[in-house]
Design a protein around this motif. Structure first.
Motif, PDB file in Angstrom:
ATOM      1  N   PRO A 106       0.394  -1.375  -0.199  1.00 27.39           N
ATOM      2  CA  PRO A 106       0.083  -0.110   0.177  1.00 27.39           C
ATOM      3  C   PRO A 106       0.827   1.993   0.104  1.00 27.39           C
ATOM      4  N   GLY A 107       0.350   2.202  -1.022  1.00 29.70           N
ATOM      5  CA  GLY A 107       1.612   3.543  -1.113  1.00 29.70           C
ATOM      6  C   GLY A 107       2.815   3.444  -2.219  1.00 29.70           C
ATOM      7  N   GLU A 108       2.774   1.951  -2.667  1.00 28.42           N
ATOM      8  CA  GLU A 108       3.850   2.266  -3.386  1.00 28.42           C
ATOM      9  C   GLU A 108       3.476   2.134  -4.501  1.00 28.42           C
ATOM     10  N   ARG A 109       3.643   2.375  -5.965  1.00 23.20           N
ATOM     11  CA  ARG A 109       3.073   2.339  -7.041  1.00 23.20           C
ATOM     12  C   ARG A 109       2.891   1.597  -7.482  1.00 23.20           C
ATOM     13  N   GLY A 110       1.602   1.106  -8.343  1.00 26.68           N
ATOM     14  CA  GLY A 110       1.216   0.108  -8.424  1.00 26.68           C
ATOM     15  C   GLY A 110      -0.104  -0.663  -7.966  1.00 26.68           C
ATOM     16  N   THR A 111      -0.924  -1.140  -7.903  1.00 22.05           N
ATOM     17  CA  THR A 111      -2.422  -1.556  -7.092  1.00 22.05           C
ATOM     18  C   THR A 111      -2.114  -2.691  -6.571  1.00 22.05           C
ATOM     19  N   SER A 112      -2.501  -2.490  -4.740  1.00 19.78           N
ATOM     20  CA  SER A 112      -2.224  -2.997  -3.549  1.00 19.78           C
ATOM     21  C   SER A 112      -3.652  -3.378  -3.425  1.00 19.78           C
ATOM     22  N   VAL A 113      -3.236  -5.245  -3.386  1.00 23.91           N
ATOM     23  CA  VAL A 113      -4.745  -6.258  -3.146  1.00 23.91           C
ATOM     24  C   VAL A 113      -4.921  -5.986  -1.624  1.00 23.91           C
ATOM     25  N   VAL A 114      -5.884  -6.240  -1.325  1.00 19.93           N
ATOM     26  CA  VAL A 114      -6.080  -5.810   0.442  1.00 19.93           C
ATOM     27  C   VAL A 114      -7.771  -7.151  -0.222  1.00 19.93           C
ATOM     28  N   ALA A 115      -7.602  -8.841   0.638  1.00 20.83           N
ATOM     29  CA  ALA A 115      -8.891  -9.411   1.053  1.00 20.83           C
ATOM     30  C   ALA A 115      -9.299  -9.405   2.444  1.00 20.83           C
ATOM     31  N   GLY A 116     -10.038  -9.836   2.800  1.00 21.38           N
ATOM     32  CA  GLY A 116     -11.224 -10.405   3.899  1.00 21.38           C
ATOM     33  C   GLY A 116     -12.149 -10.880   3.776  1.00 21.38           C
ATOM     34  N   HIS A 117     -12.385 -11.971   4.917  1.00 22.12           N
ATOM     35  CA  HIS A 117     -13.247 -12.506   4.969  1.00 22.12           C
ATOM     36  C   HIS A 117     -14.282 -11.122   4.461  1.00 22.12           C
ATOM     37  N   VAL A 118     -16.588 -11.875   4.674  1.00 22.39           N
ATOM     38  CA  VAL A 118     -17.284 -11.325   5.435  1.00 22.39           C
ATOM     39  C   VAL A 118     -17.785 -12.015   6.315  1.00 22.39           C
ATOM     40  N   ASP A 119     -17.409 -12.798   6.380  1.00 28.90           N
ATOM     41  CA  ASP A 119     -18.024 -13.732   7.754  1.00 28.90           C
ATOM     42  C   ASP A 119     -17.329 -14.697   7.689  1.00 28.90           C
ATOM     43  N   THR A 120     -17.375 -15.739   8.684  1.00 28.78           N
ATOM     44  CA  THR A 120     -17.312 -17.133   8.436  1.00 28.78           C
ATOM     45  C   THR A 120     -17.736 -17.935   9.631  1.00 28.78           C
ATOM     46  N   LYS A 121     -17.668 -19.018   9.561  1.00 29.48           N
ATOM     47  CA  LYS A 121     -18.848 -19.844  11.053  1.00 29.48           C
ATOM     48  C   LYS A 121     -19.342 -19.477  12.312  1.00 29.48           C
ATOM     49  N   THR A 122     -18.239 -18.327  12.454  1.00 33.47           N
ATOM     50  CA  THR A 122     -18.283 -17.953  14.430  1.00 33.47           C
ATOM     51  C   THR A 122     -19.459 -16.281  13.976  1.00 33.47           C
ATOM     52  N   GLY A 123     -19.158 -15.785  12.616  1.00 33.15           N
ATOM     53  CA  GLY A 123     -20.357 -14.824  12.977  1.00 33.15           C
ATOM     54  C   GLY A 123     -19.213 -13.818  12.165  1.00 33.15           C
ATOM     55  N   PRO A 124     -19.866 -12.565  11.982  1.00 30.97           N
ATOM     56  CA  PRO A 124     -19.659 -11.558  11.408  1.00 30.97           C
ATOM     57  C   PRO A 124     -17.524 -11.471  11.043  1.00 30.97           C
ATOM     58  N   ALA A 125     -17.309 -10.806  10.240  1.00 30.33           N
ATOM     59  CA  ALA A 125     -16.276 -10.574  10.205  1.00 30.33           C
ATOM     60  C   ALA A 125     -15.389  -9.213   9.874  1.00 30.33           C
ATOM     61  N   VAL A 126     -13.641  -8.697   9.823  1.00 32.13           N
ATOM     62  CA  VAL A 126     -13.887  -7.662   9.376  1.00 32.13           C
ATOM     63  C   VAL A 126     -14.015  -6.941   7.851  1.00 32.13           C
ATOM     64  N   PHE A 127     -14.436  -7.343   6.937  1.00 32.00           N
ATOM     65  CA  PHE A 127     -14.904  -6.712   5.987  1.00 32.00           C
ATOM     66  C   PHE A 127     -16.944  -7.069   5.701  1.00 32.00           C
ATOM     67  N   LEU A 128     -17.308  -7.216   6.389  1.00 35.50           N
ATOM     68  CA  LEU A 128     -18.984  -7.669   6.750  1.00 35.50           C
ATOM     69  C   LEU A 128     -19.453  -6.360   6.131  1.00 35.50           C
ATOM     70  N   LEU A 129     -18.926  -4.976   6.817  1.00 36.33           N
ATOM     71  CA  LEU A 129     -19.512  -3.434   6.008  1.00 36.33           C
ATOM     72  C   LEU A 129     -18.431  -3.133   4.581  1.00 36.33           C
ATOM     73  N   LEU A 130     -18.129  -4.030   4.525  1.00 38.28           N
ATOM     74  CA  LEU A 130     -17.191  -2.966   2.940  1.00 38.28           C
ATOM     75  C   LEU A 130     -18.236  -2.632   2.088  1.00 38.28           C
ATOM     76  N   SER A 131     -18.988  -3.303   1.515  1.00 36.88           N
ATOM     77  CA  SER A 131     -20.130  -3.473   0.135  1.00 36.88           C
ATOM     78  C   SER A 131     -21.136  -1.637   0.997  1.00 36.88           C
ATOM     79  N   THR A 132     -21.014  -0.817   1.821  1.00 39.28           N
ATOM     80  CA  THR A 132     -21.955  -0.293   1.848  1.00 39.28           C
ATOM     81  C   THR A 132     -20.578   1.240   1.643  1.00 39.28           C
ATOM     82  N   LEU A 133     -19.666   0.689   1.745  1.00 42.47           N
ATOM     83  CA  LEU A 133     -18.943   2.054   1.898  1.00 42.47           C
ATOM     84  C   LEU A 133     -19.320   2.503   0.323  1.00 42.47           C
TER      85      LEU A 133
END
Length: 238
Positions: free
Chosen positions: A134-161
Protein backbone atom coordinates in the motif's frame (compact mmCIF):
# COMPACT_ATOMS: atom_id res chain seq x y z
CA UNK A 1 -0.33 13.02 -6.61
CA UNK A 2 1.31 15.28 -4.07
CA UNK A 3 0.82 14.51 -0.43
CA UNK A 4 -1.89 16.11 1.61
CA UNK A 5 -2.98 15.84 5.16
CA UNK A 6 -6.02 13.57 5.41
CA UNK A 7 -9.16 15.06 6.89
CA UNK A 8 -9.77 14.28 10.51
CA UNK A 9 -13.29 13.12 9.74
CA UNK A 10 -12.17 10.12 7.69
CA UNK A 11 -8.59 9.23 8.57
CA UNK A 12 -8.53 9.36 12.34
CA UNK A 13 -8.87 6.27 14.45
CA UNK A 14 -12.49 5.36 15.14
CA UNK A 15 -14.04 7.29 18.00
CA UNK A 16 -15.14 5.21 21.00
CA UNK A 17 -18.80 5.69 20.11
CA UNK A 18 -18.27 4.44 16.57
CA UNK A 19 -16.19 1.50 17.80
CA UNK A 20 -18.90 0.48 20.22
CA UNK A 21 -21.44 0.65 17.42
CA UNK A 22 -19.66 -2.09 15.46
CA UNK A 23 -20.77 -5.06 17.61
CA UNK A 24 -24.39 -3.87 17.54
CA UNK A 25 -24.39 -3.42 13.78
CA UNK A 26 -22.65 -6.75 13.26
CA UNK A 27 -25.13 -8.60 15.41
CA UNK A 28 -28.06 -6.95 13.65
CA UNK A 29 -26.78 -7.87 10.23
CA UNK A 30 -25.85 -11.31 11.48
CA UNK A 31 -29.51 -12.29 11.48
CA UNK A 32 -29.60 -11.59 7.76
CA UNK A 33 -26.49 -13.65 6.98
CA UNK A 34 -25.85 -17.36 6.74
CA UNK A 35 -22.47 -17.91 8.36
CA UNK A 36 -20.40 -20.27 6.33
CA UNK A 37 -17.21 -22.22 6.55
CA UNK A 38 -14.60 -20.29 4.56
CA UNK A 39 -11.94 -22.56 3.04
CA UNK A 40 -8.31 -21.69 2.22
CA UNK A 41 -9.33 -19.70 -0.85
CA UNK A 42 -10.55 -16.13 -0.70
CA UNK A 43 -12.43 -16.74 -3.92
CA UNK A 44 -10.32 -14.01 -5.53
CA UNK A 45 -8.75 -14.59 -8.97
CA UNK A 46 -4.93 -14.49 -8.84
CA UNK A 47 -3.50 -10.97 -9.20
CA UNK A 48 -0.18 -12.27 -10.63
CA UNK A 49 -1.57 -13.51 -13.93
CA UNK A 50 -3.92 -10.56 -14.22
CA UNK A 51 -1.17 -8.00 -13.73
CA UNK A 52 1.09 -9.76 -16.20
CA UNK A 53 -1.55 -9.73 -18.91
CA UNK A 54 -3.20 -6.39 -18.18
CA UNK A 55 -3.68 -4.19 -21.25
CA UNK A 56 -2.77 -0.52 -21.50
CA UNK A 57 -3.67 1.17 -18.21
CA UNK A 58 -5.30 4.11 -19.96
CA UNK A 59 -8.06 1.77 -21.06
CA UNK A 60 -8.54 -0.40 -17.99
CA UNK A 61 -7.69 1.67 -14.92
CA UNK A 62 -10.61 3.10 -12.94
CA UNK A 63 -11.11 6.78 -13.70
CA UNK A 64 -9.87 9.26 -11.13
CA UNK A 65 -11.77 12.49 -10.40
CA UNK A 66 -10.76 15.00 -13.07
CA UNK A 67 -12.13 18.06 -11.31
CA UNK A 68 -10.20 17.67 -8.07
CA UNK A 69 -7.44 20.27 -7.63
CA UNK A 70 -3.89 19.02 -7.23
CA UNK A 71 -3.14 19.06 -3.49
CA UNK A 72 -0.07 20.92 -2.28
CA UNK A 73 2.63 18.84 -0.55
CA UNK A 74 2.89 19.03 3.22
CA UNK A 75 6.22 19.84 4.79
CA UNK A 76 5.84 16.95 7.22
CA UNK A 77 4.68 14.32 4.71
CA UNK A 78 6.58 12.43 2.00
CA UNK A 79 5.84 13.20 -1.65
CA UNK A 80 3.51 10.64 -3.21
CA UNK A 81 3.43 11.77 -6.85
CA UNK A 82 5.15 8.60 -7.98
CA UNK A 83 4.37 6.37 -5.03
CA UNK A 84 6.36 5.50 -1.92
CA UNK A 85 9.19 3.00 -1.40
CA UNK A 86 8.13 -0.56 -0.66
CA UNK A 87 7.07 -1.18 2.95
CA UNK A 88 4.78 -3.87 4.33
CA UNK A 89 1.41 -2.81 5.77
CA UNK A 90 0.73 -3.22 9.47
CA UNK A 91 -2.79 -1.95 10.08
CA UNK A 92 -5.88 -0.87 8.15
CA UNK A 93 -8.46 1.59 9.42
CA UNK A 94 -11.76 2.48 7.75
CA UNK A 95 -13.65 4.81 10.06
CA UNK A 96 -16.92 4.72 8.10
CA UNK A 97 -17.38 0.99 8.77
CA UNK A 98 -15.47 0.78 12.10
CA UNK A 99 -12.61 -1.30 10.72
CA UNK A 100 -9.36 -1.33 12.70
CA UNK A 101 -7.40 -4.49 11.96
CA UNK A 102 -3.87 -5.86 11.56
CA UNK A 103 -2.53 -7.48 8.39
CA UNK A 104 -1.26 -10.89 7.41
CA UNK A 105 0.54 -11.63 4.10
CA UNK A 106 -1.31 -13.71 1.49
CA UNK A 107 -0.06 -15.80 -1.43
CA UNK A 108 -1.51 -17.66 -4.38
CA UNK A 109 -2.63 -21.08 -3.10
CA UNK A 110 -2.79 -24.53 -4.74
CA UNK A 111 -6.23 -23.66 -6.11
CA UNK A 112 -4.68 -20.92 -8.22
CA UNK A 113 -6.58 -18.29 -6.27
CA UNK A 114 -5.50 -15.87 -3.59
CA UNK A 115 -5.41 -17.47 -0.15
CA UNK A 116 -7.71 -15.99 2.48
CA UNK A 117 -6.70 -14.79 5.95
CA UNK A 118 -7.14 -17.46 8.66
CA UNK A 119 -10.86 -17.99 9.25
CA UNK A 120 -10.39 -18.29 13.02
CA UNK A 121 -9.53 -14.58 13.31
CA UNK A 122 -12.49 -12.41 12.38
CA UNK A 123 -10.57 -9.13 12.70
CA UNK A 124 -7.71 -9.72 10.27
CA UNK A 125 -7.04 -8.39 6.78
CA UNK A 126 -4.65 -9.91 4.28
CA UNK A 127 -2.52 -8.30 1.58
CA UNK A 128 -1.08 -9.93 -1.54
CA UNK A 129 2.61 -10.12 -0.60
CA UNK A 130 3.89 -10.55 -4.16
CA UNK A 131 2.18 -7.38 -5.38
CA UNK A 132 2.62 -3.71 -4.58
CA UNK A 133 2.54 -2.71 -0.93
CA UNK A 134 0.00 0.00 0.00
CA UNK A 135 1.39 3.36 -1.11
CA UNK A 136 3.86 1.86 -3.54
CA UNK A 137 3.29 2.61 -7.21
CA UNK A 138 1.04 -0.12 -8.60
CA UNK A 139 -2.11 -1.88 -7.44
CA UNK A 140 -2.09 -3.16 -3.87
CA UNK A 141 -4.58 -5.96 -3.20
CA UNK A 142 -6.17 -6.40 0.25
CA UNK A 143 -8.64 -9.21 1.00
CA UNK A 144 -10.74 -10.07 4.04
CA UNK A 145 -13.65 -12.26 5.11
CA UNK A 146 -17.20 -10.95 5.12
CA UNK A 147 -18.19 -13.64 7.66
CA UNK A 148 -17.11 -17.03 8.98
CA UNK A 149 -18.74 -19.94 10.81
CA UNK A 150 -18.67 -18.01 14.04
CA UNK A 151 -20.05 -14.65 12.90
CA UNK A 152 -19.34 -11.38 11.09
CA UNK A 153 -15.79 -10.66 9.97
CA UNK A 154 -13.59 -7.66 9.22
CA UNK A 155 -15.09 -6.74 5.81
CA UNK A 156 -18.75 -7.38 6.69
CA UNK A 157 -19.73 -3.81 5.79
CA UNK A 158 -17.29 -3.26 2.93
CA UNK A 159 -20.08 -3.08 0.34
CA UNK A 160 -21.59 -0.06 2.16
CA UNK A 161 -18.62 2.21 1.46
CA UNK A 162 -19.23 5.14 -0.88
CA UNK A 163 -17.09 7.19 -3.23
CA UNK A 164 -15.13 9.73 -1.20
CA UNK A 165 -14.76 7.58 1.93
CA UNK A 166 -11.21 7.23 3.24
CA UNK A 167 -9.07 4.19 3.99
CA UNK A 168 -5.95 4.57 6.13
CA UNK A 169 -3.13 2.02 6.11
CA UNK A 170 -0.15 2.23 8.46
CA UNK A 171 3.06 0.78 7.04
CA UNK A 172 6.11 -0.79 8.66
CA UNK A 173 8.18 2.32 7.87
CA UNK A 174 5.90 4.44 10.07
CA UNK A 175 4.06 6.17 7.24
CA UNK A 176 0.26 6.40 7.29
CA UNK A 177 -1.06 6.21 3.74
CA UNK A 178 -4.53 7.53 2.97
CA UNK A 179 -6.67 6.30 0.08
CA UNK A 180 -9.87 7.77 -1.30
CA UNK A 181 -12.60 5.43 -2.53
CA UNK A 182 -13.47 5.92 -6.21
CA UNK A 183 -16.17 3.26 -6.48
CA UNK A 184 -17.54 0.08 -4.90
CA UNK A 185 -18.65 -2.62 -7.32
CA UNK A 186 -19.84 -6.22 -7.24
CA UNK A 187 -18.65 -8.77 -9.81
CA UNK A 188 -19.59 -12.37 -10.44
CA UNK A 189 -16.75 -14.74 -9.55
CA UNK A 190 -17.53 -16.58 -12.78
CA UNK A 191 -16.82 -13.43 -14.81
CA UNK A 192 -14.35 -11.48 -12.71
CA UNK A 193 -12.77 -8.55 -14.64
CA UNK A 194 -9.12 -9.27 -13.81
CA UNK A 195 -7.65 -6.66 -16.12
CA UNK A 196 -9.80 -3.87 -14.76
CA UNK A 197 -9.40 -4.73 -11.09
CA UNK A 198 -5.65 -5.31 -11.13
CA UNK A 199 -4.50 -2.88 -13.85
CA UNK A 200 -1.48 -0.69 -13.04
CA UNK A 201 -1.89 2.91 -14.19
CA UNK A 202 1.42 4.07 -12.77
CA UNK A 203 0.03 5.49 -9.52
CA UNK A 204 -0.55 4.07 -6.04
CA UNK A 205 -3.86 2.19 -6.21
CA UNK A 206 -5.71 0.08 -3.63
CA UNK A 207 -8.25 -2.72 -4.08
CA UNK A 208 -10.20 -4.06 -1.12
CA UNK A 209 -11.90 -7.37 -1.90
CA UNK A 210 -14.34 -9.61 -0.07
CA UNK A 211 -17.15 -12.03 -0.87
CA UNK A 212 -20.66 -10.89 -1.66
CA UNK A 213 -23.91 -11.65 -3.41
CA UNK A 214 -25.87 -14.86 -2.98
CA UNK A 215 -24.43 -17.80 -1.07
CA UNK A 216 -24.24 -21.03 -3.08
CA UNK A 217 -24.99 -23.76 -0.54
CA UNK A 218 -23.87 -26.49 -2.91
CA UNK A 219 -20.45 -24.96 -3.52
CA UNK A 220 -20.31 -23.46 -0.02
CA UNK A 221 -19.17 -20.17 -1.44
CA UNK A 222 -20.54 -16.74 -2.30
CA UNK A 223 -21.22 -16.15 -5.99
CA UNK A 224 -19.77 -12.64 -6.16
CA UNK A 225 -16.86 -10.49 -5.07
CA UNK A 226 -17.23 -6.98 -3.71
CA UNK A 227 -14.36 -4.75 -4.89
CA UNK A 228 -13.49 -1.30 -3.57
CA UNK A 229 -11.46 0.82 -6.02
CA UNK A 230 -9.35 3.51 -4.32
CA UNK A 231 -6.31 5.70 -5.00
CA UNK A 232 -3.79 7.27 -2.66
CA UNK A 233 -4.40 10.92 -1.81
CA UNK A 234 -1.95 11.51 1.01
CA UNK A 235 0.72 10.20 3.35
CA UNK A 236 2.09 11.35 6.68
CA UNK A 237 4.55 10.18 9.27
CA UNK A 238 2.70 8.48 12.11
Amino acid sequence: MAAQQPSDSDSASPAPGRSLLWPAVAVGLGFLLVYNSIDASAGVPPPVAALASAPAPAVTAPALPSSSPTPKPSASAPAVDHGLPRSEPERIRIKKIAVDAPFTPLAIGPSGRLDAPPANDMNLAGWFKDGATPGERGTSVVAGHVDTKTGPAVFLLLSTLKAGNKVSITREDGIDTVFKVDSVETFSKADFPNDRVYADNGTAQLRLITCGGEFDKKKKDYKDNVVVFAHMVGARNS
